[in-house]
Design a protein around this motif. Structure first.
Motif, mmCIF file in Angstrom:
data_model
loop_
_atom_site.group_PDB
_atom_site.id
_atom_site.type_symbol
_atom_site.label_atom_id
_atom_site.label_comp_id
_atom_site.label_asym_id
_atom_site.label_seq_id
_atom_site.Cartn_x
_atom_site.Cartn_y
_atom_site.Cartn_z
ATOM 1 N N THR A 1 -11.151 -28.932 -17.092
ATOM 2 C CA THR A 1 -10.365 -29.576 -17.951
ATOM 3 C C THR A 1 -9.443 -30.318 -17.636
ATOM 4 N N GLU A 2 -8.668 -29.809 -16.793
ATOM 5 C CA GLU A 2 -7.313 -30.644 -16.072
ATOM 6 C C GLU A 2 -7.773 -31.605 -15.314
ATOM 7 N N LEU B 1 -10.437 -33.366 -16.249
ATOM 8 C CA LEU B 1 -10.587 -34.549 -17.203
ATOM 9 C C LEU B 1 -9.463 -35.052 -17.887
ATOM 10 N N ALA B 2 -8.598 -34.311 -18.022
ATOM 11 C CA ALA B 2 -7.326 -34.737 -18.822
ATOM 12 C C ALA B 2 -6.373 -35.759 -18.056
ATOM 13 N N ALA B 3 -7.003 -36.270 -17.051
ATOM 14 C CA ALA B 3 -6.017 -37.296 -16.030
ATOM 15 C C ALA B 3 -6.093 -38.472 -17.154
ATOM 16 N N ASP B 4 -7.079 -38.973 -18.050
ATOM 17 C CA ASP B 4 -6.943 -39.847 -18.878
ATOM 18 C C ASP B 4 -6.935 -39.628 -20.450
ATOM 19 N N ASP B 5 -7.258 -38.413 -20.739
ATOM 20 C CA ASP B 5 -7.516 -38.145 -22.203
ATOM 21 C C ASP B 5 -6.843 -36.883 -22.581
ATOM 22 N N GLN B 6 -6.267 -36.969 -23.913
ATOM 23 C CA GLN B 6 -6.075 -35.689 -24.298
ATOM 24 C C GLN B 6 -7.102 -34.650 -24.833
ATOM 25 N N ILE B 7 -7.050 -33.277 -24.387
ATOM 26 C CA ILE B 7 -8.319 -32.538 -24.580
ATOM 27 C C ILE B 7 -7.900 -31.345 -24.943
ATOM 28 N N GLU B 8 -8.558 -30.647 -25.919
ATOM 29 C CA GLU B 8 -8.448 -29.308 -26.265
ATOM 30 C C GLU B 8 -9.620 -28.480 -25.750
ATOM 31 N N LEU B 9 -9.328 -27.442 -25.069
ATOM 32 C CA LEU B 9 -10.456 -26.431 -24.388
ATOM 33 C C LEU B 9 -10.698 -25.653 -25.507
ATOM 34 N N TRP B 10 -12.163 -25.083 -25.789
ATOM 35 C CA TRP B 10 -12.215 -24.052 -26.713
ATOM 36 C C TRP B 10 -13.384 -23.167 -26.104
ATOM 37 N N ASP B 11 -13.162 -21.843 -26.344
ATOM 38 C CA ASP B 11 -14.198 -20.872 -25.994
ATOM 39 C C ASP B 11 -14.648 -20.187 -27.164
#
Length: 62
Positions: free
Chosen positions: A35-36, A38-48
């Protein structure tokens, strides 16, 4: 080896879900690493499932 599915929700600047990426990872640490990246360009929430694992904000928004 058992892979777990995590959901990475890509958010727009208003905090609305713009996209979802399913991640197959060995564990939570691997999901965070993915996820880190992927977050180079976007704000992201990671869910389990229904548990929020973390929120990742790109450096360019800071």
């Amino acid at each position: 080896m058992i892979l777990r599915t995590f959901a990475a929700y890509i958010l727009d600047r208003d905090g609305h879900i713009a996209n979802r990426i399913d991640l197959l990872c060995l564990d939570e640490a691997a999901a965070r690493d993915s996820t880190e990246a992927l977050a180079a360009d976007d704000q992201i929430e990671l869910w389990d499932g229904d548990r929020l694992v973390g929120e990742f904000e790109p450096a360019k928004w800071s």
